[in-house]
Write an enzyme that holds these catalytic residues in place. Structure first.
Site, mmCIF file in Angstrom:
data_model
loop_
_atom_site.group_PDB
_atom_site.id
_atom_site.type_symbol
_atom_site.label_atom_id
_atom_site.label_comp_id
_atom_site.label_asym_id
_atom_site.label_seq_id
_atom_site.Cartn_x
_atom_site.Cartn_y
_atom_site.Cartn_z
ATOM 1 N N GLY A 89 0.847 -1.190 0.000
ATOM 2 C CA GLY A 89 0.000 0.000 0.000
ATOM 3 C C GLY A 89 0.879 1.235 0.000
ATOM 4 O O GLY A 89 2.034 1.184 0.440
ATOM 5 N N TYR A 90 0.342 2.332 -0.492
ATOM 6 C CA TYR A 90 1.124 3.555 -0.689
ATOM 7 C C TYR A 90 0.746 4.644 0.302
ATOM 8 O O TYR A 90 -0.423 4.996 0.421
ATOM 9 C CB TYR A 90 0.919 4.065 -2.123
ATOM 10 C CG TYR A 90 1.507 3.099 -3.116
ATOM 11 C CD1 TYR A 90 2.814 3.245 -3.532
ATOM 12 C CD2 TYR A 90 0.781 1.995 -3.580
ATOM 13 C CE1 TYR A 90 3.385 2.330 -4.411
ATOM 14 C CE2 TYR A 90 1.344 1.070 -4.446
ATOM 15 C CZ TYR A 90 2.650 1.250 -4.858
ATOM 16 O OH TYR A 90 3.228 0.341 -5.705
ATOM 17 N N LEU A 91 1.764 5.182 0.989
ATOM 18 C CA LEU A 91 1.557 6.340 1.865
ATOM 19 C C LEU A 91 1.728 7.624 1.065
ATOM 20 O O LEU A 91 1.215 8.672 1.423
ATOM 21 C CB LEU A 91 2.573 6.331 3.010
ATOM 22 C CG LEU A 91 2.473 5.165 3.994
ATOM 23 C CD1 LEU A 91 3.675 5.149 4.923
ATOM 24 C CD2 LEU A 91 1.189 5.280 4.803
ATOM 25 N N ASP A 93 -3.050 5.348 1.139
ATOM 26 C CA ASP A 93 -4.023 5.943 0.223
ATOM 27 C C ASP A 93 -4.621 4.815 -0.606
ATOM 28 O O ASP A 93 -3.891 3.958 -1.099
ATOM 29 C CB ASP A 93 -3.317 6.914 -0.731
ATOM 30 C CG ASP A 93 -2.525 7.983 0.023
ATOM 31 O OD1 ASP A 93 -3.067 8.530 0.993
ATOM 32 O OD2 ASP A 93 -1.371 8.243 -0.367
#
Lengths: 149, 149
Positions: B27-29, B76
């Site tokens: 997952g992307y921060l 996000d």
């Protein structure tokens, strides 16, 4: 390893405006390992610090202003905001005087870094320094970021 | 630099269970620079990837399971979850076959990495490979993480 002593300050020096300062902000996404965002004037960083007995790693990785602002709502607790004044002392020592702003104001902390434990122990603080909080975790940045307001 | 080709897969090979796989989550921060959390089986990482013409930096920094789970709600968009099968092909090539799970299922993607552009261009895909999506950004992990569901 850093060898430093930390003091509470009650009264600021009168000539403070003679000294340069950095505008600092920092917030924590995670505390173990530390994943922190930090602003130093117009520079922005993601910092990673691992805890370990053998290997302690620290990386300061550049962020854009936009990336910093994107990550800002993701921090835990309070964004720490402070002006850091650099005040030279005798014998190549420098006081880092942090004037906390926003939710942590009014809080003033001074740190002095030393080359050796002997020098740290022999240090006689200036008149205007308050309580020695070197051995208190209460004034660590991570602890301050968790402060209930 | 990685030289690879990417294909959609419609029908999975019948003997898939003969091959090893990794359980992956990511997952992307933040996407520019990339700040990503990733699970590979029982290992957890924070990945930082900067974009730059001269210097592209990539760091894979270890996280504990607890730190990964703490950061998980901060991502996000979608957490990408997939099984990655490693299937050997002729001439030292390996197919990385990603079987997406959860919100992105059913989606199957295969990637093959090459030593040279010549080898990549000369590659004749196996019968069971579908559409070549090498030049499509639609199937990048960042794009998939932003998918409206």
């Amino acid at each position: 390893m850093e060898i430093e002593r930390k003091f509470l300050i009650d009264t600021l020096p009168e000539n403070l405006s003679d000294y340069p300062y950095h505008q600092l902000e920092q917030g924590y996404l995670c505390t173990e390992p530390v994943v922190r965002i930090r602003r130093e004037n117009d520079d922005y960083y993601l910092t990673y610090k691992s805890k370990g007995l053998m290997v302690r790693e620290e990386y300061n990785l550049p962020l854009t202003k936009e990336a910093y602002e994107h990550l800002l709502p993701k921090i835990d607790g309070i964004l720490i905001s402070k002006k850091r004044y650099l005040i030279p002392l005798l014998e190549n020592l420098t006081i880092e005087l942090d004037i906390f702003e926003g939710k942590l104001a009014p809080l003033y902390l001074a740190e002095v870094e030393f080359d050796s434990e002997e020098a740290a122990n022999a240090f006689i603080p200036p008149e205007w320094f308050g309580k020695d909080v070197t051995y208190s975790s209460e004034y660590h940045n991570i602890t301050l970021s968790r402060k209930k307001l």
